[in-house]
Design a protein around this motif. Structure first.
Motif, PDB file in Angstrom:
ATOM      1  N   MET A 113       3.866 -11.451  -4.048  1.00 57.81           N
ATOM      2  CA  MET A 113       3.094 -10.203  -3.763  1.00 57.81           C
ATOM      3  C   MET A 113       1.516 -10.464  -4.614  1.00 57.81           C
ATOM      4  SD  MET A 113       2.027  -7.388  -2.861  1.00 57.81           S
ATOM      5  CE  MET A 113       3.364  -6.669  -1.833  1.00 57.81           C
ATOM      6  N   ARG A 153       5.437  -6.594 -16.195  1.00 60.04           N
ATOM      7  CA  ARG A 153       4.678  -5.750 -14.944  1.00 60.04           C
ATOM      8  C   ARG A 153       3.282  -5.286 -15.552  1.00 60.04           C
ATOM      9  NH1 ARG A 153       6.760  -0.403 -12.434  1.00 60.04           N
ATOM     10  NH2 ARG A 153       5.308  -0.802 -11.282  1.00 60.04           N
ATOM     11  N   SER A 193       3.050 -11.955  -8.120  1.00 64.74           N
ATOM     12  CA  SER A 193       4.402 -11.837  -8.590  1.00 64.74           C
ATOM     13  C   SER A 193       5.226 -12.939  -8.244  1.00 64.74           C
ATOM     14  CB  SER A 193       5.197 -10.581  -8.070  1.00 64.74           C
ATOM     15  OG  SER A 193       5.429 -10.798  -6.794  1.00 64.74           O
ATOM     16  N   CYS A 195       2.060   6.412  -6.235  1.00 67.68           N
ATOM     17  CA  CYS A 195       1.779   5.497  -5.044  1.00 67.68           C
ATOM     18  C   CYS A 195       0.672   6.112  -4.142  1.00 67.68           C
ATOM     19  CB  CYS A 195       2.955   5.121  -4.513  1.00 67.68           C
ATOM     20  SG  CYS A 195       3.221   4.139  -3.112  1.00 67.68           S
ATOM     21  N   LYS A 218       4.676  -5.943 -10.306  1.00 69.79           N
ATOM     22  CA  LYS A 218       6.101  -6.018 -10.714  1.00 69.79           C
ATOM     23  C   LYS A 218       6.338  -7.601 -10.551  1.00 69.79           C
ATOM     24  CE  LYS A 218       8.084  -2.672  -8.017  1.00 69.79           C
ATOM     25  NZ  LYS A 218       9.035  -1.611  -7.597  1.00 69.79           N
ATOM     26  N   TRP A 219       7.397  -8.047 -11.367  1.00 75.80           N
ATOM     27  CA  TRP A 219       7.673  -9.386 -11.631  1.00 75.80           C
ATOM     28  C   TRP A 219       6.501 -10.219 -11.748  1.00 75.80           C
ATOM     29  CZ3 TRP A 219       9.127  -6.739  -7.034  1.00 75.80           C
ATOM     30  CH2 TRP A 219      10.308  -5.783  -7.154  1.00 75.80           C
ATOM     31  N   ALA A 247      -0.174  -2.535 -10.390  1.00 71.89           N
ATOM     32  CA  ALA A 247       0.912  -2.461 -11.086  1.00 71.89           C
ATOM     33  C   ALA A 247       1.745  -3.361 -10.682  1.00 71.89           C
ATOM     34  CB  ALA A 247       1.768  -1.129 -10.916  1.00 71.89           C
ATOM     35  N   TYR A 272      10.498   6.786  -9.051  1.00 68.21           N
ATOM     36  CA  TYR A 272      10.234   6.311  -7.425  1.00 68.21           C
ATOM     37  C   TYR A 272      10.238   4.566  -7.460  1.00 68.21           C
ATOM     38  CZ  TYR A 272       5.470   5.078  -7.739  1.00 68.21           C
ATOM     39  OH  TYR A 272       4.199   4.387  -8.042  1.00 68.21           O
ATOM     40  N   ARG A 273      10.463   4.112  -6.245  1.00 69.94           N
ATOM     41  CA  ARG A 273      10.609   2.550  -6.155  1.00 69.94           C
ATOM     42  C   ARG A 273       9.685   2.315  -4.838  1.00 69.94           C
ATOM     43  NH1 ARG A 273      14.744  -1.806  -4.491  1.00 69.94           N
ATOM     44  NH2 ARG A 273      13.465  -3.318  -4.014  1.00 69.94           N
ATOM     45  N   VAL A 274       8.477   1.646  -5.030  1.00 68.67           N
ATOM     46  CA  VAL A 274       8.041   1.090  -3.753  1.00 68.67           C
ATOM     47  C   VAL A 274       7.826  -0.272  -3.781  1.00 68.67           C
ATOM     48  CG1 VAL A 274       5.889   1.439  -2.181  1.00 68.67           C
ATOM     49  CG2 VAL A 274       7.074   3.624  -3.179  1.00 68.67           C
ATOM     50  N   ASP A 275       8.031  -0.987  -2.892  1.00 66.22           N
ATOM     51  CA  ASP A 275       7.697  -2.602  -3.124  1.00 66.22           C
ATOM     52  C   ASP A 275       8.227  -3.059  -1.607  1.00 66.22           C
ATOM     53  OD1 ASP A 275      10.510  -3.539  -3.244  1.00 66.22           O
ATOM     54  OD2 ASP A 275      10.270  -2.626  -5.313  1.00 66.22           O
ATOM     55  N   THR A 276       7.764  -4.434  -1.438  1.00 66.69           N
ATOM     56  CA  THR A 276       7.914  -5.162  -0.187  1.00 66.69           C
ATOM     57  C   THR A 276       9.151  -6.058  -0.425  1.00 66.69           C
ATOM     58  OG1 THR A 276       6.486  -6.874  -0.839  1.00 66.69           O
ATOM     59  CG2 THR A 276       5.855  -5.174   0.690  1.00 66.69           C
ATOM     60  N   HIS A 326      11.992  -2.545 -10.985  1.00 62.01           N
ATOM     61  CA  HIS A 326      10.856  -1.998 -11.564  1.00 62.01           C
ATOM     62  C   HIS A 326      10.042  -3.243 -12.401  1.00 62.01           C
ATOM     63  CE1 HIS A 326      11.213   1.996 -10.517  1.00 62.01           C
ATOM     64  NE2 HIS A 326      12.538   1.929 -11.069  1.00 62.01           N
TER      65      HIS A 326
HETATM   66  N1  LIG Z   1       5.688  -7.467  -6.902  1.00 62.20           N
HETATM   67  C1  LIG Z   1       5.311  -6.296  -6.395  1.00 62.20           C
HETATM   68  N2  LIG Z   1       4.755  -5.289  -7.121  1.00 62.20           N
HETATM   69  C2  LIG Z   1       4.378  -4.157  -6.826  1.00 62.20           C
HETATM   70  C3  LIG Z   1       4.636  -3.898  -5.417  1.00 62.20           C
HETATM   71  C4  LIG Z   1       5.296  -4.791  -4.355  1.00 62.20           C
HETATM   72  O1  LIG Z   1       5.441  -4.489  -3.525  1.00 62.20           O
HETATM   73  N3  LIG Z   1       5.532  -5.975  -5.172  1.00 62.20           N
HETATM   74  N4  LIG Z   1       4.231  -2.556  -5.029  1.00 62.20           N
HETATM   75  C5  LIG Z   1       3.201  -1.969  -5.814  1.00 62.20           C
HETATM   76  C6  LIG Z   1       3.257  -0.676  -5.481  1.00 62.20           C
HETATM   77  S1  LIG Z   1       2.429  -0.280  -3.903  1.00 62.20           S
HETATM   78  C7  LIG Z   1       3.468   0.481  -6.228  1.00 62.20           C
HETATM   79  S2  LIG Z   1       3.295   1.939  -6.048  1.00 62.20           S
HETATM   80  C8  LIG Z   1       4.258   0.195  -7.601  1.00 62.20           C
HETATM   81  C9  LIG Z   1       5.493   1.009  -7.629  1.00 62.20           C
HETATM   82  O2  LIG Z   1       6.223   0.673  -8.828  1.00 62.20           O
HETATM   83  P1  LIG Z   1       7.445   1.032  -9.125  1.00 62.20           P
HETATM   84  O3  LIG Z   1       8.544   0.720  -7.867  1.00 62.20           O
HETATM   85  O4  LIG Z   1       8.053   0.562 -10.285  1.00 62.20           O
HETATM   86  O5  LIG Z   1       7.495   2.722  -9.010  1.00 62.20           O
HETATM   87  O6  LIG Z   1       4.549  -1.217  -7.770  1.00 62.20           O
HETATM   88  C10 LIG Z   1       3.238  -2.076  -7.225  1.00 62.20           C
HETATM   89  N5  LIG Z   1       3.489  -3.301  -7.596  1.00 62.20           N
END
Ligand SMILES: Nc1nc2c(c(=O)[nH]1)N[C@H]1C(S)=C(S)[C@@H](COP(=O)(O)O)O[C@H]1N2
Ligand SMILES: [Mo]
Length: 536
Positions: free
Chosen positions: A347, A382, A343, A303, A396-397, A394, A254-258, A377
């Motif tokens: 973020m 990350r 990030s 998430c 990312k970037w 978690a 799954y992917r969740v981010d802004t 991801h």
């Molecule tokens: N840079 C960044 N990292 C982020 C997020 C984000 O919006 N931006 N969302 C977080 C959230 S809410 C979750 S649940 C996980 C999801 O990781 P995935 O998209 O690799 O599954 O990344 C996290 N890391």
């Protein structure tokens, strides 16, 4: 019908025709704006394109209920839905700018200027904003204003050049939409639209090629792990058709981010700074990171926005540098209690330091399931902390880790009211049979997945139609950081509609509560249930 009546209908029709023409001119004039914005953003960075900047600002400003609604109703398509909304509003404003330009060109320009200003404000509101990020919106505003002024003028000329009704004989064509002037308007409008389309497509293409890190990602050579994962025990996955795979294929994570545009980071330009309340701040290049004794970790990531029975959970084999060792090398000072990850896209994610340093296997991950992280991801790096939801662990970037205090800094989600700890709640779901499935009477296979990340699942129970709870069979245990699958044979199911419920107990002996709560502010609770129809 009286002649007079015909006159009036004709006049009304003519007015409507002119309004449509003016609206169309406004819409077409927005084309060069789009093109100028995209072309400029190809150089200032994709996030500064007016549409994306406004979209990102909207994401940050959206109240929690709206964000939850978007994640719930559009899932991973929430961003496409947002962009569609922005384009719709922009198109309406563009039509409006054309309409008002008919009588008051100055007002039309004002509408356009307002629009450009919105883009500038949005770009400036980004946490990573630089002055140059305002340029695409400024360019877009100027292009729109110029095109609007030029096109509305030729439209006004076309209208004014013909004698006004009612001197025209009834039924004579509307001057705004006929004659040589009409051709001028049409040609000018068509040419504007064509040039705009080319410019926008060119800008997109340029931005995509400049932001393509595919080659850099393909060039990454992953070292062999110093600490390989133990092979998963046989039997972690009951052989029930329809049950989720134990290890999630990377494409299905799954992917969740802004992030409306994915940060494109070339590992050669990447570094990670560890600083704040530490004795020796550290800066690591990507090669430095790969030279650490890399560890493999099988981990289920979830998430906080996952609803009861939801799909925002996945299990993968991650590879990365152990985070606790790096923090110890930096020397965490007394009083620090929060680790903030930043990030590239600004973020901020805050993790309780004690969770990172209590012995669990927190990682700075560079790979998943044997491949460098996909860009979506977090490529190239990350963080991951077993037992915590993604939003508190978690990043990312990832480009920066700051050792700090909770009292000193509220990260992104905490500022929006989410719990600052983010400990994963125990969850369980029924996957087989699928909701509303029709199954033959007799013995029915039930199966699903449960997790209580970092604590471990000790038991799963199921019940039918509110009857007594029965222990489900637990599949082999891969370890506390992994989800646990379960199966159960429902004996002698009789025809009719039945409700099946599930609940799990973690290794600390705590059973999931029946009370249904929404994800905000610390994760959903409640028992998952499913309705099936047993047929003869
Ligand atoms: N840079 C960044 N990292 C982020 C997020 C984000 O919006 N931006 N969302 C977080 C959230 S809410 C979750 S649940 C996980 C999801 O990781 P995935 O998209 O690799 O599954 O990344 C996290 N890391
Ligand atoms: Mo999340």
């Amino acid at each position: 019908m009286s002649n007079d009546h015909d006159h009036r209908t004709d006049r009304r029709r003519a007015r409507l025709g002119r309004a449509c023409a003016a609206g169309a001119v406004g819409l077409v004039a927005a084309g060069p704006a789009l093109a100028a914005g995209e072309l400029t953003a190809a150089f200032t960075g994709p996030g500064s394109s007016p549409v994306l900047a406004v979209g990102s600002a909207a994401i940050d400003l959206a109240p929690t209920w709206l964000k939850e609604y978007a994640i719930r109703s559009f899932g991973t398509h929430d961003k496409a839905a947002l962009l569609a909304g922005i384009y719709t509003v922009a198109a309406l404003l563009a039509v409006l700018s054309g309409l008002v330009s008919r009588r008051r060109p100055g007002l039309g320009t004002a509408v356009v200027a307002l629009f450009g200003a919105l883009g500038v404000w949005a770009a400036a509101s980004r946490p990573t904003a630089r002055a140059a990020d305002a340029l695409p919106s400024v360019a877009a505003g100027l292009a729109d204003a110029t095109a609007l002024w030029f096109l509305s003028r030729s439209l006004r000329n076309a209208t004014a050049s013909a004698p006004a009704l009612p001197v025209d004989p009834p039924g004579s064509p509307d001057p705004a939409t006929t004659g040589p002037r009409r051709r001028t308007v049409l040609v000018a409008t068509g040419a504007t639209a064509g040039v705009a389309a080319l410019g926008a497509a060119g800008g997109r293409h340029l931005a995509d090629s400049r932001g393509d890190v595919g080659a850099a990602r393909a060039a990454v050579r992953l070292p062999a792990p110093a600490v390989p994962a133990r092979p998963l025990p046989a039997g972690v996955h009951p052989a029930v058709p329809g049950l989720t795979a134990f290890v999630t294929p990377t494409a299905d994570l799954y992917r969740v981010d802004t992030a409306l545009t994915l940060p494109a980071i070339d590992p050669r330009d990447w570094s990670l700074r560890i600083h704040g309340l530490v004795d020796h701040p550290v800066v690591l290049s990507f090669d430095d990171l790969l030279r650490q004794p890399l560890e493999e970790l099988d981990l289920t990531l979830t998430c906080v926005s996952n609803e009861v029975g939801g799909r925002y959970a996945g299990t993968a084999r991650w590879l990365g540098a152990p985070l606790p060792a790096l923090l110890r090398r930096a020397g965490v000072r007394p009083g620090a209690d929060q680790l903030v990850g930043r990030s590239r896209d600004g973020m901020t994610i805050g993790t309780p330091l004690e969770s990172v340093l209590d012995g669990r296997r927190a990682l700075l991950a560079v790979a998943v399931n044997g491949e460098p992280l996909p860009v979506a991801h977090g490529f190239p790096c990350r963080s991951l902390v077993p037992g915590l939801y993604g939003y508190t662990s978690a990043t990312k970037w990832l480009v920066e880790l700051e050792v700090t205090r909770f009292a000193a800094f509220d990260p992104y989600w905490v500022r929006r009211g989410w719990d600052r700890t983010g400990e994963v709640r125990t969850a369980s779901r029924i996957e087989v049979p699928a909701p509303f499935a029709r199954v033959p009477a007799g013995d029915v296979d039930l199966a699903g997945t449960a997790w209580a990340t970092h604590r471990g699942v000790a038991a799963v129970e199921v019940r039918v139609d509110g009857g007594p709870w029965q222990q489900a069979g637990l599949a082999a245990d891969g370890g506390p950081d992994l989800w646990r699958q379960w199966s159960h044979s429902w004996r002698g199911a009789i025809p009719g509609t039945h409700r099946i419920e599930v609940r799990a107990t973690d290794a600390a002996g705590r059973t999931q509560s029946e009370t249904r709560t929404l994800p905000f502010p610390s994760g959903s609770t409640g028992w998952h249930s499913t309705v099936v129809t047993v047929v003869r």
